[in-house]
Design a protein around this motif. Sequence first.
Motif, PDB file in Angstrom:
ATOM      1  N   UNK A 148       0.827  -1.203   0.000  1.00 37.44           N
ATOM      2  CA  UNK A 148       0.000   0.000   0.000  1.00 37.44           C
ATOM      3  C   UNK A 148       0.861   1.253   0.000  1.00 37.44           C
ATOM      4  N   UNK A 149       2.157   1.078   0.194  1.00 42.93           N
ATOM      5  CA  UNK A 149       3.067   2.216   0.206  1.00 42.93           C
ATOM      6  C   UNK A 149       4.379   1.830  -0.427  1.00 42.93           C
ATOM      7  N   UNK A 150       5.450   1.787   0.356  1.00 47.63           N
ATOM      8  CA  UNK A 150       6.763   1.378  -0.123  1.00 47.63           C
ATOM      9  C   UNK A 150       7.023  -0.047   0.344  1.00 47.63           C
ATOM     10  N   UNK A 151       7.167  -0.975  -0.610  1.00 52.54           N
ATOM     11  CA  UNK A 151       7.406  -2.373  -0.252  1.00 52.54           C
ATOM     12  C   UNK A 151       8.877  -2.541   0.103  1.00 52.54           C
ATOM     13  N   UNK A 152       9.138  -3.118   1.249  1.00 52.29           N
ATOM     14  CA  UNK A 152      10.497  -3.258   1.750  1.00 52.29           C
ATOM     15  C   UNK A 152      10.763  -4.713   2.120  1.00 52.29           C
ATOM     16  N   UNK A 153      12.003  -5.144   1.893  1.00 50.44           N
ATOM     17  CA  UNK A 153      12.311  -6.564   2.012  1.00 50.44           C
ATOM     18  C   UNK A 153      13.063  -6.944   3.281  1.00 50.44           C
ATOM     19  N   UNK A 154      13.512  -5.949   4.031  1.00 53.42           N
ATOM     20  CA  UNK A 154      14.300  -6.267   5.216  1.00 53.42           C
ATOM     21  C   UNK A 154      14.155  -5.161   6.247  1.00 53.42           C
ATOM     22  N   UNK A 155      14.522  -5.479   7.490  1.00 57.60           N
ATOM     23  CA  UNK A 155      14.476  -4.476   8.539  1.00 57.60           C
ATOM     24  C   UNK A 155      15.426  -3.327   8.228  1.00 57.60           C
ATOM     25  N   UNK A 156      16.582  -3.635   7.694  1.00 58.99           N
ATOM     26  CA  UNK A 156      17.545  -2.585   7.356  1.00 58.99           C
ATOM     27  C   UNK A 156      16.974  -1.634   6.313  1.00 58.99           C
ATOM     28  N   UNK A 157      16.264  -2.198   5.323  1.00 57.40           N
ATOM     29  CA  UNK A 157      15.673  -1.353   4.284  1.00 57.40           C
ATOM     30  C   UNK A 157      14.576  -0.462   4.861  1.00 57.40           C
ATOM     31  N   UNK A 158      13.824  -0.995   5.821  1.00 59.81           N
ATOM     32  CA  UNK A 158      12.765  -0.209   6.452  1.00 59.81           C
ATOM     33  C   UNK A 158      13.370   0.961   7.230  1.00 59.81           C
ATOM     34  N   UNK A 159      14.436   0.686   7.966  1.00 55.19           N
ATOM     35  CA  UNK A 159      15.080   1.747   8.747  1.00 55.19           C
ATOM     36  C   UNK A 159      15.633   2.825   7.823  1.00 55.19           C
ATOM     37  N   UNK A 160      16.215   2.432   6.700  1.00 57.34           N
ATOM     38  CA  UNK A 160      16.710   3.410   5.730  1.00 57.34           C
ATOM     39  C   UNK A 160      15.567   4.260   5.188  1.00 57.34           C
ATOM     40  N   UNK A 161      14.412   3.638   4.975  1.00 52.67           N
ATOM     41  CA  UNK A 161      13.259   4.387   4.474  1.00 52.67           C
ATOM     42  C   UNK A 161      12.754   5.372   5.522  1.00 52.67           C
ATOM     43  N   UNK A 162      12.775   4.983   6.789  1.00 54.63           N
ATOM     44  CA  UNK A 162      12.406   5.924   7.858  1.00 54.63           C
ATOM     45  C   UNK A 162      13.330   7.137   7.818  1.00 54.63           C
ATOM     46  N   UNK A 163      14.613   6.892   7.711  1.00 51.84           N
ATOM     47  CA  UNK A 163      15.578   7.992   7.684  1.00 51.84           C
ATOM     48  C   UNK A 163      15.367   8.870   6.451  1.00 51.84           C
ATOM     49  N   UNK A 164      15.032   8.242   5.305  1.00 49.22           N
ATOM     50  CA  UNK A 164      14.782   9.028   4.094  1.00 49.22           C
ATOM     51  C   UNK A 164      13.555   9.896   4.249  1.00 49.22           C
ATOM     52  N   UNK A 165      12.470   9.345   4.804  1.00 49.24           N
ATOM     53  CA  UNK A 165      11.256  10.129   4.992  1.00 49.24           C
ATOM     54  C   UNK A 165      11.482  11.275   5.966  1.00 49.24           C
ATOM     55  N   UNK A 166      12.296  11.042   6.982  1.00 48.79           N
ATOM     56  CA  UNK A 166      12.610  12.114   7.921  1.00 48.79           C
ATOM     57  C   UNK A 166      13.326  13.252   7.212  1.00 48.79           C
ATOM     58  N   UNK A 167      14.282  12.927   6.346  1.00 45.59           N
ATOM     59  CA  UNK A 167      14.990  13.970   5.594  1.00 45.59           C
ATOM     60  C   UNK A 167      14.049  14.715   4.655  1.00 45.59           C
TER      61      UNK A 167
END
Length: 447
Positions: free
Chosen positions: A163-182
């Motif tokens: 429904x949003x950004x499909x992510x394959x790993x916990x590391x990828x999810x954390x990177x996406x959090x950091x990207x959205x914050x920026x």
Amino acid sequence: MRGAGPAAGWRIVAAAALLGVPTLPAEAEGVVQDPFPGLRSELFVNVTLIDGRGGPPRPSSAVLVTGALIRGVGTQGSMVVPEGSMVVDLSGSYLLPGFIDVQASPRTPEELHALVAFGITGVRDGAVPLDLFQARGRGGFGEDPAPSVYIGGPVLDAGDEASGVRLQSEAAVIQEVERQARDGADFISVSPNVPAEWLVGITRAARQADLPVWADRRGEGWLLALRAGAAVASPLVSGDPDLLPVAERDGFEALAAGGGTRTNADWLARLESHGPEVDRAVTALLSNDATLAPLLASAAAPLDCVPDTAACASVSEVERAELRAAWPKVQALVRTLHGHGVRMLIGSDAPRATDWGSGFHREMQLLVEAGIPELEVIGMATRNAAIALGQLHERGTIELGKRADFLVLEANPLADIRNASRISLVVIGGRAWSLGSDGRWERVRFN
């Protein structure tokens, strides 16, 4: 909402100077000058103010609006207003902050206009798909009059159909959090499909960016998300096995294992509204300083729909009867949480389970019916929501310097919460609007 004009509960009196209201001259040597020269000002007088801060209503109040901001709150006699200000008499009316719907997904200007008709001047859209996010960006969500829309960026998802950004790993999810914050996201939304074991890493990354995590409708319930550090949980009627007595969990989980469907009524039948499991949920909410969006109107939708209509097609009469019999447990659970000081928010869950705007007011009514005082419910719909969205500096209460987003009601919502929908004026960013008899929005100009 009624149309514009004196019959709707307001009238333009005259320029402030003609009524003897002290004014600041546009130019005068040796006096403090108007800090907002050239901006229009209106002084709304003779109104009962419910400011959203939790105090009692204040009759015979006045609110000064200059441009898009509130520049004064008090009594008419205490105000010094800019020269040329217009006085708007609101005798018999009630003024309160605009409502904030923390759970809705408007997609068109028409849907935004429908929210405004019910006094909603801010809305959190927690389910923005990636393609829609990229198409409209953050900000341009509709034509006037429209509520402010708060989005956190694409939903973090790990399902087959994201429904949003499909992510394959916990590391990828954390990177996406950091990207959205920026990118300036206001919060982080987590799909129910994200594995529970990733939640701690997500919330840690979000906290480092000073962003709250909203975890909606997790299949295992919201307690696990709270323990991982989520800031906002929903819904109250969650189907969370951890909220059930230990002796009841196996039977509840066996319903799905046996090919059946677990319903809200099945879960409520096993719930102890004052049991130790609920006490642990209260502890999790309070220790995390977390907030709960009950979404009662969504849970009660099967009770509110008209039998033999499409809206009721997915729920049998037996299921509705079971839910109706179990509903007092929902009310008792609300009272327990509220009694322990858990902060709550108002969300309509539109269009998933309720109609635009009306579901928001139904939510307030259900909370009052559960035993929460009207004044506190209004605080949930205004100040609490602003806090949860990190917007209290701008909205949520009627105070000096805040954005002029407020409602003028024809009747007292503290006498009957249903009066909160009897709206004569909606003011958004200092611009007043009224819904005409033809169903079209009309800009109200006072000078």
